[in-house]
Scaffold this active site. Structure first.
Site, PDB file in Angstrom:
ATOM      1  N   SER A 212       0.796  -1.221   0.000  1.00 23.23           N
ATOM      2  CA  SER A 212       0.000   0.000   0.000  1.00 23.23           C
ATOM      3  C   SER A 212       0.834   1.280   0.000  1.00 23.23           C
ATOM      4  O   SER A 212       0.341   2.323  -0.399  1.00 23.23           O
ATOM      5  CB  SER A 212      -0.941   0.000   1.200  1.00 23.23           C
ATOM      6  OG  SER A 212      -0.214  -0.167   2.393  1.00 23.23           O
TER       7      SER A 212
ATOM      8  N   HIS B  58      -5.441  -3.822  -1.946  1.00 20.59           N
ATOM      9  CA  HIS B  58      -5.287  -2.816  -3.004  1.00 20.59           C
ATOM     10  C   HIS B  58      -5.331  -3.418  -4.408  1.00 20.59           C
ATOM     11  O   HIS B  58      -5.168  -2.700  -5.391  1.00 20.59           O
ATOM     12  CB  HIS B  58      -3.977  -2.042  -2.810  1.00 20.59           C
ATOM     13  CG  HIS B  58      -4.072  -1.041  -1.709  1.00 20.59           C
ATOM     14  ND1 HIS B  58      -4.607   0.219  -1.885  1.00 20.59           N
ATOM     15  CD2 HIS B  58      -3.753  -1.133  -0.399  1.00 20.59           C
ATOM     16  CE1 HIS B  58      -4.587   0.865  -0.735  1.00 20.59           C
ATOM     17  NE2 HIS B  58      -4.073   0.071   0.182  1.00 20.59           N
TER      18      HIS B  58
ATOM     19  N   LYS C  58     -12.082  -0.060  -0.529  1.00 21.48           N
ATOM     20  CA  LYS C  58     -11.245   0.725  -1.429  1.00 21.48           C
ATOM     21  C   LYS C  58     -11.906   0.760  -2.807  1.00 21.48           C
ATOM     22  O   LYS C  58     -12.859   1.504  -2.986  1.00 21.48           O
ATOM     23  CB  LYS C  58      -9.826   0.160  -1.416  1.00 21.48           C
ATOM     24  CG  LYS C  58      -9.259   0.158   0.008  1.00 21.48           C
ATOM     25  CD  LYS C  58      -7.828  -0.263   0.063  1.00 21.48           C
ATOM     26  CE  LYS C  58      -7.364  -0.543   1.483  1.00 21.48           C
ATOM     27  NZ  LYS C  58      -7.418   0.601   2.398  1.00 21.48           N
TER      28      LYS C  58
HETATM   29  C1  LIG Z   1      -2.710  -3.776   2.402  1.00 22.51           C
HETATM   30  C2  LIG Z   1      -3.914  -3.431   3.226  1.00 22.51           C
HETATM   31  N1  LIG Z   1      -4.569  -4.423   3.856  1.00 22.51           N
HETATM   32  C3  LIG Z   1      -5.661  -4.161   4.595  1.00 22.51           C
HETATM   33  C4  LIG Z   1      -6.140  -2.884   4.743  1.00 22.51           C
HETATM   34  C5  LIG Z   1      -7.326  -2.638   5.611  1.00 22.51           C
HETATM   35  O1  LIG Z   1      -8.487  -2.483   4.825  1.00 22.51           O
HETATM   36  P1  LIG Z   1      -9.720  -1.655   5.377  1.00 22.51           P
HETATM   37  O2  LIG Z   1      -9.479  -0.222   5.077  1.00 22.51           O
HETATM   38  O3  LIG Z   1     -10.885  -2.250   4.644  1.00 22.51           O
HETATM   39  O4  LIG Z   1      -9.793  -1.925   6.845  1.00 22.51           O
HETATM   40  C6  LIG Z   1      -5.513  -1.833   4.107  1.00 22.51           C
HETATM   41  C7  LIG Z   1      -6.055  -0.447   4.234  1.00 22.51           C
HETATM   42  O5  LIG Z   1      -5.432   0.478   4.623  1.00 22.51           O
HETATM   43  C8  LIG Z   1      -4.362  -2.103   3.320  1.00 22.51           C
HETATM   44  O6  LIG Z   1      -3.707  -1.109   2.709  1.00 22.51           O
END
Ligand SMILES: Cc1ncc(COP(=O)(O)O)c(C=O)c1O
Length: 393
Positions: free
Chosen positions: A182, A210, A241
């Site tokens: 991310s 992502h 997202k």
């Molecule tokens: C790689 C990754 N996994 C999981 C998440 C968590 O997702 P959510 O925003 O749905 O809690 C994020 C979000 O920031 C992320 O970037």
């Protein structure tokens, strides 16, 4: 008089201010979209994860409205007591079919999906082999599980191999990577890690937060992109997202998902999604299946914007996705870059330690399918101006 026992936190905040790392929250005054009003200013928005513009897609909005009218605003309970509505089950079935797995469980967020899954399936006798840049929710899940955590340098499959090779054959092992990282926007070493997992009998897990809606056919994610169907035991995706609403899901075998129904703590101990959320996610799956051209638009915009930044001479790291970092070095420099861009009408959030390494602070840009060329060119012009001003290019 009683002394404030939390006074030390104010001191920590002062220290952040001194280092130029203090952040106020930017407040969005209207809709989350490509050009948006934050803090009362109209800006080209390069900071959301709204890859496909689905937060405001008419089909999702209509589905949310209809579900609210029909079922009310809340589910009223956790899933395992009275909070499993037919629409939750329908969403899980649709997602399982979409991901080509036997079953799916939906969590309240991607964070809950990662943390809840890893902590549910492992215990202190087990071991986790994890990429150093994996998401915080994976790290927290690892810690909660109490399993031993072995971290390998980013995407270094040979280092992961050396760790796995030296572990007792009988020990349960989880090999885990993000599908798309991310902060850097590069792809995980999914195929090579899968091969390693198969060789040593590890459980293979990929967090595709992502990649959902971005990579693979109709946005099925990196497992589809790398043609790895059937070879990844645990796939995590997010509904927060590209899908535009809120939630996370875990896809895998029926027995594994049923186990999570029994043991994943966010599933057991936190209320399920309001019907409007489930309905908008269902509508989003329709959109992914019926309007894949929006994913093409996302990629056209990504190529245009990325090339623009590179041509200007910015350090954009190793990105392979719509996430393009502009690396500025020290935290205060990245924050300055972000602030100056905002004054010029572009919102690209600054990210510093502990979110990224101390010397790799950056602003992170994410284009969406709904940005116009004019908006992206406007943003590039602002980057050129501010980048020169700060000596980054
Ligand atoms: C790689 C990754 N996994 C999981 C998440 C968590 O997702 P959510 O925003 O749905 O809690 C994020 C979000 O920031 C992320 O970037």
């Amino acid at each position: 008089m009683r002394q404030d026992p939390l006074a030390y936190l104010a001191a920590e905040l002062d220290s952040l201010r001194e280092q130029g790392l203090y952040r106020s929250l930017r407040v969005l005054d209207d809709r989350q979209q490509a050009k948006a009003h934050f803090d009362g200013r109209s800006v080209v928005n390069l900071s959301s994860n709204n890859y496909l513009g689905l937060t405001t897609h008419p089909k999702l909005v209509a589905a949310a409205r209809a579900a609210t009218e029909t079922f009310g605003v809340g589910s009223g309970s956790v899933r395992t007591i009275a909070g499993t509505m037919a629409i939750h089950m329908e969403l899980e079935r649709r997602l399982a079919a979409f991901k080509k797995t036997e079953a799916v469980v939906v969590f309240q967020s991607g964070f809950a999906a990662n943390a809840g899954t890893v902590s549910a399936i492992l215990n202190k006798d087990d071991v986790i082999i994890s990429d150093e840049l994996n998401h915080a929710s994976i790290i927290d899940g690892c810690r909660l599980s109490r399993a031993a955590i072995k971290v390998f340098p980013h995407k270094d499959v040979e280092a992961a191999r050396r760790i796995v090779r030296d572990l007792p054959a009988h020990q349960r092992k989880l090999l885990i990577t993000d599908g798309v990282f991310s902060m850097d926007g590069d792809l995980g070493a999914v195929a090579d890690l899968c091969a390693l997992a198969e060789e040593y009998g590890c459980i293979m897990m990929v967090d595709d937060a992502h990649a959902s809606g971005v990579f693979g056919q109709n946005g099925r994610g990196t497992i589809d992109h790398f043609h790895m169907h059937g070879r990844v035991d645990i796939q995590v995706g997010t509904l927060s997202k590209a899908v535009g609403a809120l939630g996370g899901y875990v896809a895998g075998s029926r027995a594994f998902i049923e186990f999570l129904y029994h043991r994943a703590r966010p599933f057991l101990f936190s209320t399920s999604h309001p019907p409007a959320v489930a309905a908008s996610c269902l509508a989003a799956v329709d959109v992914l299946e019926q309007e894949p051209e929006i994913i093409d638009r996302l990629w056209e915009n990504t190529r245009f914007f990325k090339a623009g930044l590179v041509n200007l001479g910015f350090n954009t790291g190793l990105s392979e996705s719509p996430i393009t970092p502009v690396i500025a070095g020290e935290g205060s420099r990245a924050m300055k870059l972000s602030d100056r861009l905002f004054q010029e009408g572009v919102f690209a959030q600054g990210l510093a330690f502990p979110t990224v390494a101390r010397d790799k602070a950056r602003v992170r840009t994410i284009v969406t399918a709904t940005h116009t060329r004019e908006e992206l060119q406007f943003a590039l012009d602002a980057f050129a101006k501010v980048g020169r001003e700060l000596g980054l290019i």
